[in-house]
Design an enzyme around this catalytic site. Structure first.
Site, mmCIF file in Angstrom:
data_model
loop_
_atom_site.group_PDB
_atom_site.id
_atom_site.type_symbol
_atom_site.label_atom_id
_atom_site.label_comp_id
_atom_site.label_asym_id
_atom_site.label_seq_id
_atom_site.Cartn_x
_atom_site.Cartn_y
_atom_site.Cartn_z
ATOM 1 N N GLU A 75 0.065 0.839 10.588
ATOM 2 C CA GLU A 75 -1.372 0.647 10.837
ATOM 3 C C GLU A 75 -2.013 1.924 11.369
ATOM 4 N N SER A 127 0.154 7.844 5.375
ATOM 5 C CA SER A 127 -1.084 8.130 6.091
ATOM 6 C C SER A 127 -2.233 8.429 5.127
ATOM 7 N N GLN A 144 0.826 -1.201 0.000
ATOM 8 C CA GLN A 144 0.000 0.000 0.000
ATOM 9 C C GLN A 144 0.869 1.264 0.000
ATOM 10 N N THR A 145 1.652 1.433 1.061
ATOM 11 C CA THR A 145 2.442 2.653 1.243
ATOM 12 C C THR A 145 3.414 2.908 0.086
ATOM 13 N N ARG A 171 8.521 4.547 39.006
ATOM 14 C CA ARG A 171 8.737 4.475 37.563
ATOM 15 C C ARG A 171 8.315 3.107 37.029
ATOM 16 N N ASP A 188 -0.588 6.123 11.842
ATOM 17 C CA ASP A 188 0.234 6.968 12.718
ATOM 18 C C ASP A 188 -0.584 7.363 13.944
HETATM 19 C C1 LIG Z 1 8.338 -1.110 10.179
HETATM 20 C C2 LIG Z 1 7.276 -0.665 9.204
HETATM 21 C C3 LIG Z 1 6.551 -1.619 8.502
HETATM 22 C C4 LIG Z 1 5.599 -1.244 7.558
HETATM 23 N N1 LIG Z 1 4.933 -2.219 6.852
HETATM 24 C C5 LIG Z 1 4.087 -1.844 5.835
HETATM 25 C C6 LIG Z 1 3.446 -2.821 4.992
HETATM 26 O O1 LIG Z 1 3.635 -4.035 5.172
HETATM 27 N N2 LIG Z 1 2.668 -2.394 3.979
HETATM 28 C C7 LIG Z 1 2.438 -1.075 3.744
HETATM 29 O O2 LIG Z 1 1.726 -0.746 2.822
HETATM 30 N N3 LIG Z 1 3.013 -0.110 4.538
HETATM 31 C C8 LIG Z 1 3.831 -0.456 5.569
HETATM 32 N N4 LIG Z 1 4.427 0.509 6.364
HETATM 33 C C9 LIG Z 1 4.142 1.929 6.121
HETATM 34 C C10 LIG Z 1 3.276 2.535 7.203
HETATM 35 O O3 LIG Z 1 1.977 2.078 7.092
HETATM 36 C C11 LIG Z 1 3.347 4.075 7.129
HETATM 37 O O4 LIG Z 1 4.670 4.451 7.415
HETATM 38 C C12 LIG Z 1 2.382 4.692 8.110
HETATM 39 O O5 LIG Z 1 1.096 4.560 7.625
HETATM 40 C C13 LIG Z 1 2.672 6.167 8.395
HETATM 41 O O6 LIG Z 1 2.578 6.894 7.247
HETATM 42 P P1 LIG Z 1 3.722 7.893 6.773
HETATM 43 O O7 LIG Z 1 5.026 7.181 6.869
HETATM 44 O O8 LIG Z 1 3.296 8.417 5.488
HETATM 45 O O9 LIG Z 1 3.726 9.056 7.848
HETATM 46 P P2 LIG Z 1 3.345 10.578 7.551
HETATM 47 O O10 LIG Z 1 1.888 10.683 7.347
HETATM 48 O O11 LIG Z 1 4.229 11.136 6.536
HETATM 49 O O12 LIG Z 1 3.687 11.187 8.985
HETATM 50 C C14 LIG Z 1 4.652 12.221 9.195
HETATM 51 C C15 LIG Z 1 4.143 13.126 10.284
HETATM 52 O O13 LIG Z 1 3.028 13.862 9.797
HETATM 53 C C16 LIG Z 1 1.952 13.787 10.702
HETATM 54 N N5 LIG Z 1 0.692 13.847 9.961
HETATM 55 C C17 LIG Z 1 0.359 13.197 8.833
HETATM 56 N N6 LIG Z 1 -0.897 13.518 8.451
HETATM 57 C C18 LIG Z 1 -1.366 14.373 9.372
HETATM 58 C C19 LIG Z 1 -2.628 15.060 9.555
HETATM 59 N N7 LIG Z 1 -3.629 14.926 8.695
HETATM 60 N N8 LIG Z 1 -2.755 15.855 10.631
HETATM 61 C C20 LIG Z 1 -1.769 15.998 11.509
HETATM 62 N N9 LIG Z 1 -0.577 15.395 11.385
HETATM 63 C C21 LIG Z 1 -0.381 14.584 10.326
HETATM 64 C C22 LIG Z 1 2.145 12.479 11.430
HETATM 65 O O14 LIG Z 1 1.541 12.512 12.693
HETATM 66 C C23 LIG Z 1 3.662 12.399 11.535
HETATM 67 O O15 LIG Z 1 4.084 13.087 12.669
HETATM 68 C C24 LIG Z 1 5.351 0.133 7.331
HETATM 69 C C25 LIG Z 1 6.076 1.085 8.064
HETATM 70 C C26 LIG Z 1 7.032 0.709 8.989
HETATM 71 C C27 LIG Z 1 7.773 1.759 9.744
HETATM 72 C C1 LIG Z 2 27.802 3.998 27.232
HETATM 73 C C2 LIG Z 2 28.387 3.977 28.615
HETATM 74 C C3 LIG Z 2 29.686 4.425 28.812
HETATM 75 C C4 LIG Z 2 30.269 4.378 30.082
HETATM 76 N N1 LIG Z 2 31.584 4.767 30.240
HETATM 77 C C5 LIG Z 2 32.177 4.605 31.457
HETATM 78 C C6 LIG Z 2 33.570 4.904 31.636
HETATM 79 O O1 LIG Z 2 34.254 5.332 30.704
HETATM 80 N N2 LIG Z 2 34.139 4.672 32.849
HETATM 81 C C7 LIG Z 2 33.412 4.188 33.891
HETATM 82 O O2 LIG Z 2 33.988 3.996 34.963
HETATM 83 N N3 LIG Z 2 32.087 3.911 33.769
HETATM 84 C C8 LIG Z 2 31.464 4.097 32.571
HETATM 85 N N4 LIG Z 2 30.111 3.816 32.431
HETATM 86 C C9 LIG Z 2 29.342 3.335 33.582
HETATM 87 C C10 LIG Z 2 28.366 4.384 34.117
HETATM 88 O O3 LIG Z 2 29.065 5.388 34.761
HETATM 89 C C11 LIG Z 2 27.337 3.714 35.034
HETATM 90 O O4 LIG Z 2 26.587 2.820 34.263
HETATM 91 C C12 LIG Z 2 26.433 4.747 35.656
HETATM 92 O O5 LIG Z 2 27.134 5.395 36.666
HETATM 93 C C13 LIG Z 2 25.145 4.174 36.236
HETATM 94 O O6 LIG Z 2 25.435 3.270 37.229
HETATM 95 P P1 LIG Z 2 24.820 1.803 37.246
HETATM 96 O O7 LIG Z 2 24.969 1.237 35.896
HETATM 97 O O8 LIG Z 2 25.431 1.131 38.398
HETATM 98 O O9 LIG Z 2 23.290 2.034 37.510
HETATM 99 P P2 LIG Z 2 22.468 1.553 38.841
HETATM 100 O O10 LIG Z 2 22.874 2.392 39.971
HETATM 101 O O11 LIG Z 2 22.583 0.100 38.985
HETATM 102 O O12 LIG Z 2 21.012 1.960 38.374
HETATM 103 C C14 LIG Z 2 19.941 1.033 38.265
HETATM 104 C C15 LIG Z 2 18.668 1.709 38.722
HETATM 105 O O13 LIG Z 2 18.731 1.934 40.123
HETATM 106 C C16 LIG Z 2 18.406 3.268 40.437
HETATM 107 N N5 LIG Z 2 19.153 3.677 41.633
HETATM 108 C C17 LIG Z 2 20.445 3.447 41.928
HETATM 109 N N6 LIG Z 2 20.754 3.969 43.112
HETATM 110 C C18 LIG Z 2 19.625 4.566 43.591
HETATM 111 C C19 LIG Z 2 19.297 5.293 44.776
HETATM 112 N N7 LIG Z 2 20.203 5.510 45.719
HETATM 113 N N8 LIG Z 2 18.036 5.739 44.918
HETATM 114 C C20 LIG Z 2 17.117 5.534 43.983
HETATM 115 N N9 LIG Z 2 17.370 4.855 42.852
HETATM 116 C C21 LIG Z 2 18.613 4.372 42.654
HETATM 117 C C22 LIG Z 2 18.782 4.061 39.211
HETATM 118 O O14 LIG Z 2 18.045 5.253 39.120
HETATM 119 C C23 LIG Z 2 18.428 3.093 38.088
HETATM 120 O O15 LIG Z 2 17.080 3.229 37.772
HETATM 121 C C24 LIG Z 2 29.510 3.884 31.173
HETATM 122 C C25 LIG Z 2 28.202 3.473 30.970
HETATM 123 C C26 LIG Z 2 27.617 3.515 29.712
HETATM 124 C C27 LIG Z 2 26.216 3.049 29.528
#
Ligand SMILES: Cc1cc2nc3c(=O)[nH]c(=O)nc-3n(C[C@H](O)[C@H](O)[C@H](O)COP(=O)(O)OP(=O)(O)OC[C@H]3O[C@@H](n4cnc5c(N)ncnc54)[C@H](O)[C@@H]3O)c2cc1C
Ligand SMILES: Cc1cc2nc3c(=O)[nH]c(=O)nc-3n(C[C@H](O)[C@H](O)[C@H](O)COP(=O)(O)OP(=O)(O)OC[C@H]3O[C@@H](n4cnc5c(N)ncnc54)[C@H](O)[C@@H]3O)c2cc1C
Lengths: 664, 664
Positions: free
Chosen positions: B424, B144, B137-138, B333, B426
């Site tokens: 299906e 949309s 279709q698309t 959360r 937006d």
């Molecule tokens: C993973 C995936 C699988 C898919 N599979 C299929 C498939 O099997 N067959 C098929 O035919 N299609 C398929 N599609 C296409 C899909 O159906 C379209 O992407 C979808 O309908 C959204 O349309 P669009 O991309 O044109 O979005 P757009 O309409 O271009 O949306 C862009 C923005 O404009 C806004 N907007 C659009 N119209 C309005 C309005 N009247 N008022 C206000 N805001 C508006 C939207 O909210 C959005 O923020 C697939 C898409 C994806 C991502």
């Molecule tokens: C892409 C990436 C790059 C990184 N690079 C580095 C790096 O270079 N060097 C390095 O040392 N580390 C690195 N880190 C690690 C990063 O610093 C830790 O992941 C980060 O500090 C979060 O800690 P955590 O993973 O232990 O989270 P957690 O503390 O395990 O968090 C899990 C959940 O518990 C909640 N939580 C934890 N404590 C509390 C509390 N006291 N009260 C309420 N809620 C709590 C959090 O909000 C969260 O929802 C990297 C991580 C990522 C994803």
């Protein structure tokens, strides 16, 4: 021949001087010129291509990163780039790499925590990249709670060495960027143990790999922790795992600026104040806020440009359909994000100033502003990165189906950005720290201690909680004083209410834990107030350029009123505004969208992003979206052949019913 | 030997009968038994492994998909699976594949829009997979707005054929799943042109590839549209691009149940009512809502189990640290998302009933409920898929750093799920349709036409808008009648306010466009009311099992009060509740979290997901997270060698300063 520009008409409509806005966005004419120049250097260099990144295997992507770093390093030297130019270059290369951690964490850690002697020894090698370092703090079992780290560094007085060891599985270092494959060294955080005493977590410089052949040294187990979110994205980085089996390092590789271990194994705190380490933290968080404005503006630029190209519905008399950017729902989702990008930009700028200010104070032994600065940077890190992550995904959705294609650039941008909500302090843990600070501030209100800086408004809490917003018509919401007062009243009201509810608990810690969800909301309110107020302050400056200030005023109002609408419950509950005034804010917001509309394309042009940096077909400067999407598709390896690999084994037997038994 | 179970203690704490809850979740004892059995069949079969999916190249991933479909097909036949078992099997195989579109869209399109004769010809082949079809279709330029499609199907009376053609670049079919590489046929939507007249969009069965060697037929250009969001995820699907160069098909391949073209080229509407096609739409959207509850529950299961394993901070007297699930912020959360999973499950169940109901009515030529059913399914599709996409990402963040690893399962789940917000219909376009229906409903209130079904409450709008919520203490918020009234008052109030504001515009269409952002919010309020009310209705049923109903009551309250808190501005603004009552709702919510806490693990166990299906180390049933994360890391191809590929070219020259010129 004139260049193709599907956005030409949109660009003509702009009511302000885009070139001047570019300067405002960049920060100064110098910043603009420098940034523009470096962006072009990167964009024109074939080695820095990134349009095929999401199609590379993990190994190829990592090799591509190594290649880019080596090439960048070569260019940096050839072009004699200055420090700020070097930073811009890494920014525009736009591929997470070990060099980020080497320059961004390893070197600063040594600068911040090493003695003069240690700095003299290690920094020259590090600056020249004769060694490559990373920052190894987080472990499999501990991230947020740094004090819980389990790696040990036990002093052995017999040999004058520390023995670095991983006593448990959960003590394995886990996550450090650049650790897995690239780093030769690391700053390792470990529990210092001397004379049987556990003295808590300290930093140590540890060599991990041979400088001859890069093989891991004896006792070191090191590797990559595997695939992360998305294709391309952060997978260019070798986040690593590291285990120590009694690895020995000389005593002088403990970072000793704030505490030392003597030859005899005695632990001595130096007279250098511990607070100094906070300077680095402020710097890093300031950078995260500034990064947020970059990532957000990038996503907004893509979604805005595409929304002006995309037409759907509303054709009248078989004329062209309506550009989706003209739909009010599209505007109400997109324009607040555009405004947020500018808001975060300016609060980021202010944080840069704050960093300078706090550094000067620290040097003068003035630690008075530290708690407030700490709370403010932690909070801004949290709200700007959370908002940006959500906004990137919203921008992707705003592009409909095509936003889901890698070639839109948005999936990779999202995947590479989201960890900012987690690293450098989990956003909720950060907000809880802000809340703690706010509760302390409230509790001291009676004591005559005047709150300062970003909490100065708390001093007027009582007044604020009684004041009634003076809005009588939608237009009144345009006044900065009205907005400011409403945000102050909301923030003060929420903090004071939390404090009151806390006081009902006999055990304050229990109370804090129990009410923490509310406290987090109060912290958010406080931080949003900071962003709004810094935007308003920015507008009090002289801003040259036709119409530039006017546009920024509109965006500032959009940002503020969007928040009023989004958090209306807060504003009404704290009594500062009435439901009717809330409705008026919403009405004004709608009118503001109409004012943004003709300027939308120019407002994103002002970010001055090259097509190379944007890396998005939907966000192309010229708007030539459909042809390029179509051309791009054919590059997928799946299209190498008409009939896919696997047809003979897995499709044909089904079609030809070779799979069927007689039963069907 | 007892099996390892880090969650054993948590499981003991549960206050209800988990086995009975599993039955409630599944829908019936039969569903539970069947689903459980099929899940095990899939989980125990090595061909269905998916733990290495994010590491595969696009080509290998696609081939893996072909292999899985062929194997599934073989198993389906060998095991004589029934239709419901087949559906479950595809569900647990959990890899987007061309078969989804073949069975889910191609066959239903022929069933829904083909004549009896056409069905007899095509369906047997399709059921046996002697042909493979997709739903095209698309187009590049239109998604949309289906009425704007540009592909043409021109009748040629000379040869009794349609000529299918892509007149423009933007008319290229773009997105259809299964189109790129697997499909031999497609239902193609194109503008029917006969006798020079454009009769709008109709469906046509078009063969795309040779059944002998799978090569594209003459005049057909077909391929894959390239990489999409994430690694693994939807990249297993060959979403395709398709262009026609005057491709001829026999006249009888136009789907002719509602309109026909005769041998002479005359266009005739049949007496089959057009509304019949809505039946399929209701079915598909009902499935999307049910899918939402699956994806959401899966993410929640992972985040909940990991939150009980993860400990951070709060160690007292060097005992173990606090499980992060005990933090109130974590609960605030996570638990609303857990409650949402159950809420969406039950509203999905109700939609299944609604589908049966509407089908029966359509067969009896009763179209009266169609507009309401259409609005209700469109709206529920929108709010459940949007909430689920956001929730998956929130669950990922709830897992801290480790949630960012592919091995957590959450990045891939997010990437594969998010397009449900777009395809299906937006989600914003859907909500605008709901809003249009609501405005019509309000406008007819005076006319004596009583609103029915999900809009029945509108009949009491006037009363609702005056009623004051009778909550006096936090506990009062536990009464279903109080909750229902608050949600009804809010929804009615928002719709009526919108209608009032609309009436101020002289041009209603302009007014609708101008106020569309508010209208979307009113639509959301209406749809949330539906979910809440169906949850409450579910609880009026007899639900066996110790403590099961009690848990569901708690979850229902959590879901409702979480929405009250989140949308507090709406509730207060429409006058139905006071700020104080809002605060009481929030207080009650906190108390409810404490009641969920001891049951959290059991409540996610009730989803009965196998470790294979969850595909997440953090979500493992036994909670053995750290050892498995550690083991998994070493499987990354980057760890094949200690020294990475690229060291000699790109790292060593830097370290050895071969890159440096003399200048530095
Ligand atoms: C993973 C995936 C699988 C898919 N599979 C299929 C498939 O099997 N067959 C098929 O035919 N299609 C398929 N599609 C296409 C899909 O159906 C379209 O992407 C979808 O309908 C959204 O349309 P669009 O991309 O044109 O979005 P757009 O309409 O271009 O949306 C862009 C923005 O404009 C806004 N907007 C659009 N119209 C309005 C309005 N009247 N008022 C206000 N805001 C508006 C939207 O909210 C959005 O923020 C697939 C898409 C994806 C991502
Ligand atoms: C892409 C990436 C790059 C990184 N690079 C580095 C790096 O270079 N060097 C390095 O040392 N580390 C690195 N880190 C690690 C990063 O610093 C830790 O992941 C980060 O500090 C979060 O800690 P955590 O993973 O232990 O989270 P957690 O503390 O395990 O968090 C899990 C959940 O518990 C909640 N939580 C934890 N404590 C509390 C509390 N006291 N009260 C309420 N809620 C709590 C959090 O909000 C969260 O929802 C990297 C991580 C990522 C994803």
């Amino acid at each position: 021949m004139e260049a193709l520009d599907y956005h030409a008409e949109e660009r003509r409509k702009a009511e302000f001087d885009v070139e001047e806005m570019k300067v405002v966005w960049a920060g100064s004419p110098h910043e603009y010129e420098m940034s523009d120049r470096v962006a072009r250097v990167v964009a024109s260099d074939p080695v820095f291509r990134k349009d095929n990144r999401t199609m590379l295997s993990r190994k190829d992507l990592f090799k591509d990163t190594l290649r880019k770093v080596a090439h960048a390093w070569k260019r940096i030297i050839e072009l004699h780039l200055s420090e700020e130019e070097v930073n811009k270059l890494w920014f525009y290369v736009d591929q997470p790499a070990y060099a980020d951690l080497h320059f961004g964490m390893f070197i600063p850690a040594i600068k911040g925590q090493g003695t003069d002697e240690q700095q003299e020894k290690w920094l020259p090698m590090a600056y020249k990249m004769q060694i490559i370092g990373c920052y190894a703090q987080t472990e499999l079992g501990h991230g947020s709670n740094v004090q819980g780290l389990e790696t040990t560094a036990t002093f052995d007085p017999q040999t004058d060495e520390f023995v670095i060891h991983s006593p448990t599985l959960t003590s394995s270092k886990w996550w450090p960027g650049g650790l897995g494959k690239a780093s030769t060294h690391a700053v390792v955080y470990a529990r210092l143990i001397t004379d049987g005493q556990d003295l808590g977590v300290h930093g140590f410089i540890v060599q991990l790999r041979s400088l001859d052949d890069h093989s891991p040294l004896p006792g070191i187990t090191v590797g990559d922790i595997g695939m992360k979110f998305g294709s391309g994205a952060y997978n260019s980085m070798d986040n690593g795992v590291l285990r120590f089996d009694h690895v020995r390092i000389p005593r002088n590789q403990m970072l000793m600026s704030v505490a030392q271990v003597t030859r005899e194994g005695k632990y001595i705190q130096s007279d250098v104040p511990r607070q100094l380490v906070y300077g680095t933290m402020v710097f890093i968080r300031q950078k995260i806020v500034s990064d947020a404005s970059c990532a957000l503006s990038r996503a907004v630029c893509i979604a805005t440009r595409y929304s002006a190209v995309r037409r759907q519905f509303g054709s009248q008399n078989s004329g062209p359909e309506t550009q989706v950017i003209n739909y009010k729902t599209q505007q109400s989702r997109l324009f607040p994000l555009l405004a947020s990008a500018y808001a975060f930009r300016f609060v980021g700028e202010w944080l840069k100033w704050l960093y300078t200010d706090v550094t000067q104070r620290l040097q003068a032994n003035d630690f008075s502003t530290l708690p407030e600065v700490h709370a403010c940077t932690a909070g801004l890190k949290s709200i700007t990165s959370s908002a940006t992550a959500d906004a990137i995904e919203e921008c992707r959705k705003l592009c409909g189906g095509h936003g889901y294609l890698s070639s839109s650039g948005l999936p990779e941008l999202f995947a590479v950005y989201v960890p900012a909500c987690t690293y450098e302090g989990d956003n909720f843990v950060m907000l809880l720290q802000v809340a703690r600070f706010l509760m302390k501030t409230v509790s001291q209100l009676g004591s005559g201690k005047k709150p300062v800086g970003t909490t100065a408004y708390m001093g007027r809490a009582e007044h604020l909680m009684q004041c009634c917003c003076e809005v009588e018509s939608a237009e009144d919401w345009l006044k900065p004083s009205v907005i400011l007062e409403a945000f102050e009243a909301r923030a003060a009201g929420m903090s004071v209410t939390c404090a009151k509810n806390l006081s009902k608990f006999s055990n304050p810690e229990e109370g804090f834990a129990e009410l923490s969800a509310d406290l987090v909301e109060a912290a958010v309110a406080h931080c949003q107030l900071i962003v709004v107020s810094k935007f308003i302050e920015k507008l009090q400056q002289d801003i040259p350029g036709k119409g530039v200030k006017r546009q920024l005023e509109i965006l500032c109002n959009v940002y503020a009123l969007y928040l009023v609408h989004k958090h209306l419950g807060d504003f009404i509950s704290t009594g500062c505004i009435t439901p009717k005034q809330g409705a008026q804010a919403n009405e004004q917001l709608r009118l503001l969208y109409s004012q943004v509309r003709p300027n939308a394309i120019a407002l994103v042009d002002a970010f001055n992003y090259t097509d190379h940096y944007l890396s998005s077909i939907l966000g192309r400067y010229d708007g030539n979206v459909y042809q390029k999407l179509y051309d791009e598709a054919w590059k997928d390896p799946l299209n190498d052949t008409d009939v896919p690999d696997g047809y003979h084994e897995y499709i044909r037997p089904i079609l030809k019913q070779h799979i069927l038994t007689a039963r069907l």
